[in-house]
Motif scaffolding. Structure first.
Motif, PDB file in Angstrom:
ATOM      1  N   ASN A 183      75.950 107.215  40.484  1.00 36.56           N
ATOM      2  CA  ASN A 183      74.938 106.518  41.279  1.00 36.56           C
ATOM      3  C   ASN A 183      74.524 105.270  40.513  1.00 36.56           C
ATOM      4  OD1 ASN A 183      73.058 105.848  43.259  1.00 36.56           O
ATOM      5  ND2 ASN A 183      72.377 107.966  43.499  1.00 36.56           N
ATOM      6  N   PHE A 184      73.739 104.429  41.164  1.00 37.70           N
ATOM      7  CA  PHE A 184      73.422 103.135  40.566  1.00 37.70           C
ATOM      8  C   PHE A 184      72.349 103.201  39.484  1.00 37.70           C
ATOM      9  CE2 PHE A 184      75.034 101.049  44.673  1.00 37.70           C
ATOM     10  CZ  PHE A 184      76.328 101.045  44.170  1.00 37.70           C
ATOM     11  N   ASP A 185      71.872 104.420  39.147  1.00 38.71           N
ATOM     12  CA  ASP A 185      71.012 104.505  37.971  1.00 38.71           C
ATOM     13  C   ASP A 185      71.865 104.446  36.707  1.00 38.71           C
ATOM     14  OD1 ASP A 185      72.161 106.981  38.555  1.00 38.71           O
ATOM     15  OD2 ASP A 185      70.462 108.135  37.800  1.00 38.71           O
ATOM     16  N   GLU A 186      73.114 104.884  36.838  1.00 37.33           N
ATOM     17  CA  GLU A 186      73.987 104.899  35.660  1.00 37.33           C
ATOM     18  C   GLU A 186      75.164 103.946  35.777  1.00 37.33           C
ATOM     19  OE1 GLU A 186      74.565 109.159  35.538  1.00 37.33           O
ATOM     20  OE2 GLU A 186      73.252 109.291  33.799  1.00 37.33           O
ATOM     21  N   TYR A 187      75.619 103.698  37.000  1.00 36.31           N
ATOM     22  CA  TYR A 187      76.631 102.662  37.171  1.00 36.31           C
ATOM     23  C   TYR A 187      75.871 101.355  37.391  1.00 36.31           C
ATOM     24  CZ  TYR A 187      80.569  99.893  38.398  1.00 36.31           C
ATOM     25  OH  TYR A 187      81.521  98.893  38.367  1.00 36.31           O
ATOM     26  N   LEU A 188      75.886 100.501  36.391  1.00 32.00           N
ATOM     27  CA  LEU A 188      75.021  99.322  36.446  1.00 32.00           C
ATOM     28  C   LEU A 188      75.777  98.093  36.933  1.00 32.00           C
ATOM     29  CD1 LEU A 188      72.983  99.697  33.140  1.00 32.00           C
ATOM     30  CD2 LEU A 188      72.505 100.619  35.410  1.00 32.00           C
ATOM     31  N   ILE A 189      75.145  97.386  37.862  1.00 32.79           N
ATOM     32  CA  ILE A 189      75.631  96.072  38.273  1.00 32.79           C
ATOM     33  C   ILE A 189      74.525  95.069  37.950  1.00 32.79           C
ATOM     34  CG2 ILE A 189      77.170  96.957  40.071  1.00 32.79           C
ATOM     35  CD1 ILE A 189      75.038  96.271  42.134  1.00 32.79           C
ATOM     36  N   PRO A 190      74.865  93.801  37.794  1.00 31.27           N
ATOM     37  CA  PRO A 190      73.828  92.836  37.410  1.00 31.27           C
ATOM     38  C   PRO A 190      72.752  92.709  38.499  1.00 31.27           C
ATOM     39  CG  PRO A 190      76.029  91.863  37.275  1.00 31.27           C
ATOM     40  CD  PRO A 190      76.183  93.183  37.949  1.00 31.27           C
ATOM     41  N   THR A 191      71.518  92.534  38.064  1.00 29.97           N
ATOM     42  CA  THR A 191      70.437  92.237  39.010  1.00 29.97           C
ATOM     43  C   THR A 191      70.246  90.726  39.036  1.00 29.97           C
ATOM     44  OG1 THR A 191      68.646  92.215  37.397  1.00 29.97           O
ATOM     45  CG2 THR A 191      69.288  94.365  38.267  1.00 29.97           C
ATOM     46  N   SER A 192      69.335  90.276  39.881  1.00 30.68           N
ATOM     47  CA  SER A 192      69.152  88.822  40.025  1.00 30.68           C
ATOM     48  C   SER A 192      68.645  88.154  38.755  1.00 30.68           C
ATOM     49  CB  SER A 192      68.206  88.530  41.186  1.00 30.68           C
ATOM     50  OG  SER A 192      66.952  89.109  40.920  1.00 30.68           O
ATOM     51  N   VAL A 193      68.116  88.938  37.820  1.00 30.82           N
ATOM     52  CA  VAL A 193      67.615  88.311  36.589  1.00 30.82           C
ATOM     53  C   VAL A 193      68.609  88.416  35.427  1.00 30.82           C
ATOM     54  CG1 VAL A 193      65.171  88.498  37.136  1.00 30.82           C
ATOM     55  CG2 VAL A 193      66.309  90.412  36.023  1.00 30.82           C
ATOM     56  N   ASP A 194      69.809  88.917  35.695  1.00 34.17           N
ATOM     57  CA  ASP A 194      70.767  89.105  34.607  1.00 34.17           C
ATOM     58  C   ASP A 194      71.719  87.933  34.397  1.00 34.17           C
ATOM     59  OD1 ASP A 194      70.463  91.823  33.319  1.00 34.17           O
ATOM     60  OD2 ASP A 194      70.268  92.289  35.434  1.00 34.17           O
ATOM     61  N   VAL A 195      71.758  87.015  35.346  1.00 37.55           N
ATOM     62  CA  VAL A 195      72.543  85.798  35.166  1.00 37.55           C
ATOM     63  C   VAL A 195      71.588  84.650  35.431  1.00 37.55           C
ATOM     64  CG1 VAL A 195      74.502  84.423  35.992  1.00 37.55           C
ATOM     65  CG2 VAL A 195      74.689  86.909  35.907  1.00 37.55           C
ATOM     66  N   GLY A 196      71.647  83.651  34.579  1.00 36.79           N
ATOM     67  CA  GLY A 196      70.735  82.511  34.740  1.00 36.79           C
ATOM     68  C   GLY A 196      71.207  81.571  35.829  1.00 36.79           C
ATOM     69  N   GLU A 197      71.402  80.336  35.443  1.00 32.66           N
ATOM     70  CA  GLU A 197      71.741  79.295  36.418  1.00 32.66           C
ATOM     71  C   GLU A 197      73.235  79.320  36.750  1.00 32.66           C
ATOM     72  OE1 GLU A 197      71.375  74.378  36.524  1.00 32.66           O
ATOM     73  OE2 GLU A 197      71.307  75.457  34.623  1.00 32.66           O
ATOM     74  N   ILE A 198      73.555  79.074  38.014  1.00 36.87           N
ATOM     75  CA  ILE A 198      74.957  78.884  38.393  1.00 36.87           C
ATOM     76  C   ILE A 198      75.090  77.486  38.974  1.00 36.87           C
ATOM     77  CG2 ILE A 198      76.852  79.661  39.863  1.00 36.87           C
ATOM     78  CD1 ILE A 198      75.552  82.464  39.805  1.00 36.87           C
ATOM     79  N   LYS A 199      75.912  76.676  38.327  1.00 36.70           N
ATOM     80  CA  LYS A 199      76.148  75.315  38.823  1.00 36.70           C
ATOM     81  C   LYS A 199      77.503  75.298  39.503  1.00 36.70           C
ATOM     82  CE  LYS A 199      75.040  71.876  35.944  1.00 36.70           C
ATOM     83  NZ  LYS A 199      75.032  71.167  34.623  1.00 36.70           N
ATOM     84  N   ALA A 200      77.505  75.070  40.797  1.00 34.21           N
ATOM     85  CA  ALA A 200      78.747  75.160  41.571  1.00 34.21           C
ATOM     86  C   ALA A 200      79.206  73.779  42.038  1.00 34.21           C
ATOM     87  CB  ALA A 200      78.531  76.063  42.777  1.00 34.21           C
ATOM     88  N   PHE A 201      80.496  73.538  41.869  1.00 33.97           N
ATOM     89  CA  PHE A 201      81.081  72.268  42.327  1.00 33.97           C
ATOM     90  C   PHE A 201      82.393  72.537  43.046  1.00 33.97           C
ATOM     91  CE2 PHE A 201      78.658  71.493  38.471  1.00 33.97           C
ATOM     92  CZ  PHE A 201      77.828  70.440  38.847  1.00 33.97           C
ATOM     93  N   PHE A 202      82.659  71.700  44.030  1.00 38.24           N
ATOM     94  CA  PHE A 202      83.931  71.826  44.743  1.00 38.24           C
ATOM     95  C   PHE A 202      84.777  70.575  44.550  1.00 38.24           C
ATOM     96  CE2 PHE A 202      80.936  74.427  47.233  1.00 38.24           C
ATOM     97  CZ  PHE A 202      81.556  75.644  47.062  1.00 38.24           C
ATOM     98  N   ILE A 203      86.071  70.812  44.355  1.00 39.91           N
ATOM     99  CA  ILE A 203      87.047  69.726  44.420  1.00 39.91           C
ATOM    100  C   ILE A 203      87.749  69.959  45.753  1.00 39.91           C
ATOM    101  CG2 ILE A 203      89.129  68.757  43.366  1.00 39.91           C
ATOM    102  CD1 ILE A 203      86.885  68.532  41.389  1.00 39.91           C
ATOM    103  N   GLU A 204      87.794  68.960  46.601  1.00 43.05           N
ATOM    104  CA  GLU A 204      88.305  69.216  47.943  1.00 43.05           C
ATOM    105  C   GLU A 204      89.598  68.461  48.236  1.00 43.05           C
ATOM    106  OE1 GLU A 204      84.994  69.791  50.959  1.00 43.05           O
ATOM    107  OE2 GLU A 204      83.860  68.898  49.312  1.00 43.05           O
TER     108      GLU A 204
END
Lengths: 788, 286
Positions: free
Chosen positions: A709-730
């Protein structure tokens, strides 16, 4: 935001289903209640491997309030199924292959009664020895999971190019490293739910559920029910996440529900708890990867010898396709003259492994990109330099001998953009100087001696880069064609549906935008139909980041057919030259020469009154690809995408905890259709990739999953990764709609590798095993709590 | 088969005490439910004898935070959100504030209570170590008795307190500390949000002329239950602060954990990590 070329394409628009999903109005499979519906409970045997001697349901059947107990004996058609090999039983009957196997299904309207009956089913089993360590699956004397195959080998792919021995002779530096990656869980927030509903017509069933691939599901159910494909309707409900995970599992649950539905003559629902979902569903393949690589003193890759073993678990599932993508892409986006790759997937009694976003690429990218950084260190080069020297350029030749000439090879473009946006070179050198390479191994004493205490800052910063190339769509895996159906009403409103399914990725919005662009209307004018196998032709599975590219082109073709009919009608009516072109934009159709103008809705009404066919089928068949299985050579995919991600981390050297402070992600996915959807793919992909990098692991001890269950299988929460800078090459592609390509999987596949390189930059030592959890960083080992 | 329970919700203290007096051994108190409901779903054996679930979450008398006679009183049913938002707590009990605002997620903090955290008594209960360094006492009521005891005295073993079946924990009493304490709270989890402590500690320190006047340590998730280290605290009285002293303290704490818990699956990680973290924290304090 509009650009000059398009009216709708490339804009940043909220998806059609956003409001309903955010406000909780959207109906998921478990929200829908059918009259007289039966619930179910699945009977498992808590052993991983054994011969079933007897299934005794006599006591259980007596429980009042239950309708039926279903076993393999109730199956009208075939019990053994699978997406590639038919090796997985719908109901286990002679043998238990893994702890997830289901022997019987208790069916009834009274949920308490079915739980009680479940405990009264008696199953006698002769236990067999267990194979859990996949690295021993091919040993000579090992036990066989599927003895009829004479081996535990699921599949083997070689790839041979050049002369590997000569390549190593020409090398000045040779390093050899072994990398391992764990099984991970898709962790879709909605657990599996399926309901089979009987129809008044004989042998017709309507199946509603959270199904990723309705047509695959239909094939399996029809096979199990021994009825024609046309008798089975698969109606897809809103999907609460899939990530490649609601394929085989859902197909088998659908088959079980349908068998039960036939027997009780009432709707039958199977709805898994989270624990059951984690136990029963397939996982990402654990890989053990041995890479031996030779490089000249100038940094030119001379030879790569790769040996990969994948744990397929108890059933073949997608192993043959997952590992095929790995063999094609195993050398990474680098030119290597001499390549010798072997990859094998094997059977064990472990939870089976199959499709998951990335599909055989996150593992090899973790290995190859970690290796490139380590090579760069040995050569005293920067990570960018070694990639510039060896990375694919226009007309480069891949390991399988494909010349990359029919699309823009943008590896350098994505690397340049990412390194510039993240100030990579400066930070990399700063951190590298600050934290010199540590040769010493981890301490083994528990109580620290005086000089083991560090008086410096515990937090150490690092930056790391990883890049990839990825073949779009199915490639030489199989038939790659799909269709779309468009039907315009006389008021200009539009029905649209395609052969590919919404999996939560935003396909409905993307396809609506494509149709809207062609027809000069707004995506709001389009009503995207509920996915139902009876409504549209089989367009293959919704996988391999193929929807926008393959499905989008089919939608575009459908819209174009209708547009041409309207155009022809107006040219006649306006008395224009046959070659005149009309502009469809902003809800109007305009002939610029004469200034004639009509609203799209009015034109549609006119067309209707003139008997013009306003509905059409669009089709797209992907260009031919080819693969020689003997030597692993051929043009594997018809086009490729390129991506680069740079991770910035803070590692707490005292605790081993990693915080992913920033990820700069640059992807060439061709023309972006919906910018908001595309950004969503990057944000989600980076998070999922970071989870793979630093915390996710399905802990399997002697075939049994420890964290269910998700108490022991851990996935990142919204506070576990800081900034994401996204760019596209088109860079526009030749084949996809308006030049669009693939994005879903590329966003996830490189993040863990970038994080690993960043952690090395921070700590001055390298890691070879995922996830980079507290214990791995601190002790260099995985430590697990194993339940008794 | 899922077990059935009768559910009783109370809004006043007196009736619940009467009910508990009559049904003590068959009742289990629920407040926020973030532990109880999870255990019930798991089919935990500690619910085998339970017939009644007694909900005290809506008893207003148990949800106040106030100060009287230099004692801060926190109602047992105060949620972690209420506690961490309370200005008085924030300025006078910073270690408690730091601990409770890192518990679970906003959703969990909005419902789970400090009394529940104590009564459930998990090894990783994050609010207990801070309460221990602040010398918390607890007020416990039954229908015919009232007692006020040091928190430390009721902590027996994991998931077991010395609160009797007919009793209810009603208040936590915290003597107002002076402002001369230096403090720190450290929580380490596998992730930053919705995280269960792998280890935690709370430290208060008073020093003069580089000598320790008073020091208090409490640890969470390292011993079977959260714990004050009073023997060590006494030993440190009037000792001169130096890196070597702190190294020694870190080693002693680690050794004490090893002595009590033995070598477990996590020891090779936890013990070295704890020593460095503790050492860094102590160095930062002084």
């Amino acid at each position: 935001m509009k650009n000059d070329k398009f009216n709708v394409i490339g804009r940043k628009l909220p998806r059609t289903d956003a409001y309903e999903k955010v406000t909780g109005k959207a109906q998921y499979a478990a929200d829908i209640i059918f009259p007289n519906m039966c619930f179910t409970a699945q009977k498992r045997v808590p052993i991983p491997h054994g011969i079933i001697k007897k299934i005794d349901i006599s006591e259980a059947e007596k429980v009042s309030g239950i309708d039926e107990i279903i076993t393999s004996k109730d199956i009208p058609g075939t019990n053994m199924t699978g997406v590639v090999n038919n090796d997985q039983p719908v109901f286990a009957y002679d043998k238990i292959y893994c702890p997830a196997d289901v022997v019987a299904l208790v069916v009834g309207e009274d949920r308490e009664a079915i739980r009680k009956a479940l405990t009264l089913i008696k199953i006698e089993v002769d236990e067999l020895p267990v194979l859990s360590d996949y690295t021993h699956a091919l040993d000579n004397d090992t036990l066989l999971i599927h003895p009829e195959n004479k081996s535990n080998l699921i599949n083997y792919y070689p790839l041979r190019k050049g002369n590997i021995d000569k390549g190593f002779q020409e090398s000045d530096i040779i390093i050899e490293r072994t990398y391992t990656t764990p099984a991970i869980e898709h962790a879709y927030i909605e657990p599996e739910c399926i309901t089979a509903v009987p129809d008044f017509r004989k042998d017709v069933y309507k199946i509603y559920g959270s199904v990723q691939n309705p047509f695959t599901c239909r094939r399996i159910v029809a096979q199990v029910m021994k009825v024609p494909l046309a008798n089975i309707y698969i109606i897809q409900n809103e999907l609460g996440g899939s990530f490649g995970g609601k394929d085989d599992t859902m197909d088998i649950l659908a088959a079980r529900a349908c068998v039960a539905c036939k027997k009780v003559g009432k709707p039958v629902r199977i709805h898994l708890s989270r624990e059951e979902s984690i136990v029963e569903s397939y996982k990402r393949h654990p890989y053990t990867m041995n890479y031996k690589v030779g490089v000249s003193s100038k940094g030119i890759l001379k030879a790569m010898k790769i040996d990969i073993l994948a744990d397929g678990g108890a059933y073949a599932s997608m192993s043959p396709f997952v590992t095929w993508r790995s063999v094609v892409q195993a050398t990474g986006p680098y030119e290597v003259k001499n390549v010798h790759t072997d990859i094998r997937a094997v059977y064990t009694n472990n939870p089976y492994t199959g499709a998951m976003r990335g599909f055989g690429s996150p593992q090899i990218i973790f290995a190859q990109e970690s290796l490139m950084d380590e090579l760069a260190e040995k050569l005293h080069m920067s990570p960018i330099e070694i990639r510039r020297i060896n990375g694919y350029k226009q007309n480069s030749e891949t390991a399988s001998g494909q010349i990359l000439s029919n699309h823009i090879v943008s590896l350098n473009q994505v690397i340049d953009k990412a390194t510039k946006e993240s100030d990579f070179e400066k930070k990399y050198e700063t951190y590298k100087a600050r934290y010199p390479v540590e040769e010493s191994s981890h301490s083994v004493n528990l109580i620290l001696n005086d000089n083991q205490f560090s008086t410096g800052l515990n937090i150490k910063e690092g930056i790391g880069l990883a890049c990839s190339f990825r073949g779009c769509s199915l490639g030489a895996e199989g038939v790659d064609a799909t269709g779309a159906l468009i039907s315009i009403q006389k008021d200009g409103s539009v029905y649209l549906i395609s052969g590919l399914a919404e999996n939560g990725q935003g396909l409905r919005m993307t396809f609506s935008m494509i149709a809207a662009e062609i027809l000069g209307i707004s995506p709001d004018d389009i009503y995207y139909l509920e996915q139902d196998t009876s409504r549209v032709a089989d367009g293959g599975p919704t996988v391999a980041s193929r929807s926008t590219l393959v499905g989008g082109e089919a939608v575009k073709n459908a819209a174009k057919i209708v547009k041409r009919r309207i155009e022809k009608m107006l040219i006649d009516e306006w008395d224009l030259s046959e070659r005149a072109t009309l502009k469809f934009a902003d809800h109007y159709i305009v002939h610029e020469g004469s200034g004639k103008k009509i609203a799209v809705s009015e034109a549609c009404n006119k067309a209707y009154l003139n008997g013009v066919n306003l509905s059409a089928y669009g089709w797209f068949k992907a260009p031919e690809v080819d693969w020689d299985e003997e030597i692993g050579q051929g043009p594997a995919y018809f086009t490729y995408v390129y991506g680069c991600q740079i991770a910035e981390v803070e590692v707490n050297a005292a605790s081993g905890k990693i915080f992913v402070k920033r990820v700069t992600a640059v992807h060439d996915a061709g023309q972006i259709i919906n910018r908001m959807g595309a950004l969503g793919q990057i944000y989600g992909g980076v998070y999922q990739g970071a989870g793979y990098g630093i915390m996710e692991e399905v802990i399997v001890k002697n075939t049994e999953i420890q964290n269910v269950n998700f108490d022991e299988y851990l996935i990142p929460t919204s506070v576990d990764v800081g900034e994401i800078k996204a760019f596209f090459i088109e860079n526009p592609d030749t084949f996809g709609p308006f030049g669009a390509k693939s994005l879903g999987e590329p966003t996830l596949e490189i993040t863990a590798a970038a994080i690993n390189n960043a952690v090395s930059n921070a700590l001055g030592k390298r890691f070879y095993h995922l996830p980079l959890d507290l214990e791995q960083i601190k002790t260099g080992k995985s430590l697990h709590h194993i339940k008794k | 088969m899922k077990k059935q329970y009768s559910f009783h919700r109370f809004t006043k203290l007196k009736p619940v005490l009467e009910f508990m007096n009559k049904n003590s051994t068959q009742s289990r108190v629920i407040a926020g439910g973030t532990d109880v409901l999870v255990d019930i779903r798991k089919g935990d054996s500690k619910f085998d004898a339970v017939k009644h679930i007694v909900d005290i979450h809506e008893i207003k008398e148990l949800r106040n935070i106030g100060v009287k006679d230099n004692i801060c009183r926190i109602g047992a049913c105060c949620t972690f959100t209420e506690i961490s938002n309370n200005e008085f707590v924030r300025s006078n009990f910073p270690v408690l504030k730091m601990a409770v605002e890192k518990i679970g997620s906003p959703q969990i903090r909005n419902i789970s209570t400090i009394g529940g955290n104590i009564c459930n008594l998990a090894a990783c209960a994050d609010s207990i170590a801070p309460l221990l360094v602040y010398d918390a006492k607890v007020r416990i009521l039954s229908d015919n008795n009232e007692r006020i005891v040091p928190l430390e005295n009721i902590l027996i073993k994991p998931y077991k307190t010395e609160i009797h079946p007919d009793e209810i924990l009603t208040e936590i009493l915290l003597p107002l500390p002076d402002k001369n304490w230096k403090y720190c709270f450290q929580k380490l989890g596998r992730r930053s949000g919705v995280s269960i402590s792998r280890l935690s500690y709370a430290i208060l320190l008073k020093s003069k002329n580089n000598k320790i006047e008073d020091i208090r340590f409490a640890l969470g998730a390292l011993f079977p239950i959260p714990k004050r280290l009073k023997v060590l605290e006494h030993e440190l009285f009037q000792q001169t602060i130096s890196p070597d002293l702190w190294k020694g303290v870190s080693r002693k704490v680690a050794q004490k954990i090893l002595d009590e818990t033995g070598v477990r699956w996590s020891t090779f990680y936890k013990i070295p990590a704890l020593q460095q973290l503790l050492f860094s924290s102590l160095m930062n304090l002084t």
